[in-house]
Design a protein around this motif. Structure first.
Motif, mmCIF file in Angstrom:
data_model
loop_
_atom_site.group_PDB
_atom_site.id
_atom_site.type_symbol
_atom_site.label_atom_id
_atom_site.label_comp_id
_atom_site.label_asym_id
_atom_site.label_seq_id
_atom_site.Cartn_x
_atom_site.Cartn_y
_atom_site.Cartn_z
ATOM 1 N N SER A 1 1.204 -1.538 0.291
ATOM 2 C CA SER A 1 -0.149 -0.547 -0.183
ATOM 3 C C SER A 1 0.937 1.090 0.034
ATOM 4 O O SER A 1 0.456 2.237 -0.854
ATOM 5 C CB SER A 1 -1.158 0.311 1.122
ATOM 6 N N ALA A 2 2.217 0.816 0.383
ATOM 7 C CA ALA A 2 3.076 2.319 0.363
ATOM 8 C C ALA A 2 3.362 2.542 -0.705
ATOM 9 O O ALA A 2 3.016 4.066 -1.267
ATOM 10 C CB ALA A 2 3.961 2.110 1.854
ATOM 11 N N GLU A 3 3.680 1.564 -1.771
ATOM 12 C CA GLU A 3 4.208 1.851 -2.974
ATOM 13 C C GLU A 3 3.114 2.819 -3.991
ATOM 14 O O GLU A 3 3.456 3.401 -4.283
ATOM 15 C CB GLU A 3 4.095 0.229 -3.763
ATOM 16 N N ARG B 1 0.807 4.186 -2.959
ATOM 17 C CA ARG B 1 0.454 5.776 -2.240
ATOM 18 C C ARG B 1 1.922 6.604 -3.156
ATOM 19 O O ARG B 1 0.783 7.604 -3.176
ATOM 20 C CB ARG B 1 0.416 5.907 -0.498
ATOM 21 N N ALA B 2 2.824 6.066 -2.897
ATOM 22 C CA ALA B 2 3.779 7.172 -2.992
ATOM 23 C C ALA B 2 3.521 7.128 -4.947
ATOM 24 O O ALA B 2 3.636 8.276 -5.211
ATOM 25 C CB ALA B 2 4.938 6.056 -3.509
ATOM 26 N N GLU B 3 3.097 6.201 -5.235
ATOM 27 C CA GLU B 3 2.469 6.483 -7.216
ATOM 28 C C GLU B 3 1.928 7.239 -7.187
ATOM 29 O O GLU B 3 1.488 8.876 -7.936
ATOM 30 C CB GLU B 3 2.452 4.810 -7.649
ATOM 31 N N GLY B 4 0.609 7.511 -6.252
ATOM 32 C CA GLY B 4 -0.571 8.198 -6.516
ATOM 33 C C GLY B 4 -0.328 9.384 -6.014
ATOM 34 O O GLY B 4 -0.235 10.668 -6.765
ATOM 35 N N ALA B 5 0.708 9.817 -5.204
ATOM 36 C CA ALA B 5 1.220 11.480 -4.605
ATOM 37 C C ALA B 5 1.600 11.685 -5.777
ATOM 38 O O ALA B 5 2.234 13.118 -6.261
ATOM 39 C CB ALA B 5 2.319 11.630 -3.813
ATOM 40 N N ALA B 6 3.217 10.759 -6.346
ATOM 41 C CA ALA B 6 3.537 11.510 -7.691
ATOM 42 C C ALA B 6 2.656 11.555 -8.450
ATOM 43 O O ALA B 6 2.971 13.063 -9.642
ATOM 44 C CB ALA B 6 4.440 10.448 -8.154
ATOM 45 N N ALA B 7 1.514 11.197 -9.059
ATOM 46 C CA ALA B 7 0.923 11.594 -10.570
ATOM 47 C C ALA B 7 -0.091 12.578 -9.479
ATOM 48 O O ALA B 7 -0.444 13.009 -10.892
ATOM 49 C CB ALA B 7 0.518 9.970 -10.742
ATOM 50 N N LEU B 8 0.161 12.915 -8.487
ATOM 51 C CA LEU B 8 -1.014 14.063 -8.436
ATOM 52 C C LEU B 8 -1.312 15.289 -9.144
ATOM 53 O O LEU B 8 -1.958 16.155 -9.489
ATOM 54 C CB LEU B 8 -1.231 14.381 -6.170
ATOM 55 N N PRO B 9 0.097 15.871 -8.745
ATOM 56 C CA PRO B 9 0.501 17.260 -9.970
ATOM 57 C C PRO B 9 0.560 17.044 -11.170
ATOM 58 O O PRO B 9 -0.380 18.592 -12.127
ATOM 59 C CB PRO B 9 1.237 17.707 -10.041
ATOM 60 N N ALA B 10 -0.015 16.156 -11.797
ATOM 61 C CA ALA B 10 -0.319 15.633 -13.749
ATOM 62 C C ALA B 10 -1.803 15.947 -13.307
ATOM 63 O O ALA B 10 -2.703 16.544 -14.819
ATOM 64 C CB ALA B 10 -0.198 14.753 -13.828
ATOM 65 N N GLN B 11 -2.680 16.059 -12.585
ATOM 66 C CA GLN B 11 -3.714 15.990 -12.415
ATOM 67 C C GLN B 11 -4.406 17.402 -12.861
ATOM 68 O O GLN B 11 -4.050 18.214 -12.460
ATOM 69 C CB GLN B 11 -4.937 15.575 -11.059
ATOM 70 N N LYS B 12 -5.760 17.450 -13.755
ATOM 71 C CA LYS B 12 -6.201 19.190 -13.678
ATOM 72 C C LYS B 12 -6.985 20.079 -12.724
ATOM 73 O O LYS B 12 -7.038 19.644 -11.657
ATOM 74 C CB LYS B 12 -7.808 18.876 -14.226
ATOM 75 N N ASN B 13 -6.208 21.295 -12.603
ATOM 76 C CA ASN B 13 -6.619 22.728 -11.954
ATOM 77 C C ASN B 13 -5.728 22.204 -10.236
ATOM 78 O O ASN B 13 -6.560 22.561 -9.722
ATOM 79 C CB ASN B 13 -8.466 22.152 -11.618
#
Length: 96
Positions: A44-46, A48-60
């Motif tokens: 789950s930590a892996e 979550r880290a992937e999700g946090a890394a992808a977050l800046p690419a989200q719209k707005n």
């Protein structure tokens, strides 16, 4: 007439049983119990880290920078808000 009524009750019961069987097959076919049959291969930590890394690419998405303390007092901010509200510069309702 009793035979007709008996036949119609039997037909309704048969259709109901077919519908119940189709409903359970439908749920299994389209993933109603999907999570019970999946075995996770990642920690789950892996994920979550992937999700946090992808977050800046989200719209707005706005990256918050470390803010500096405000130089205005509470009264100054309140006075500016009253002035802006009287001038109609604050969006309300569906416009905001």
């Amino acid at each position: 007439m009793n035979a007709t009524r008996l036949f119609s009750v039997a037909a309704v019961a048969a259709f109901a049983s077919f519908a119940a069987q189709a409903g359970s097959a439908y749920g299994d076919l389209y993933g109603a119990n999907f999570d019970a049959s999946v075995q996770s291969t990642r920690a789950s930590a892996e994920v979550r880290a992937e999700g946090a890394a992808a977050l800046p690419a989200q719209k707005n998405f706005v990256v918050l920078q470390a803010s500096q303390p405000s130089q205005l007092s509470r009264l100054d901010v309140r006075a500016e808000a009253v002035t802006a509200a009287r001038a109609g510069e604050i969006a309300t309702g569906n416009r905001s």
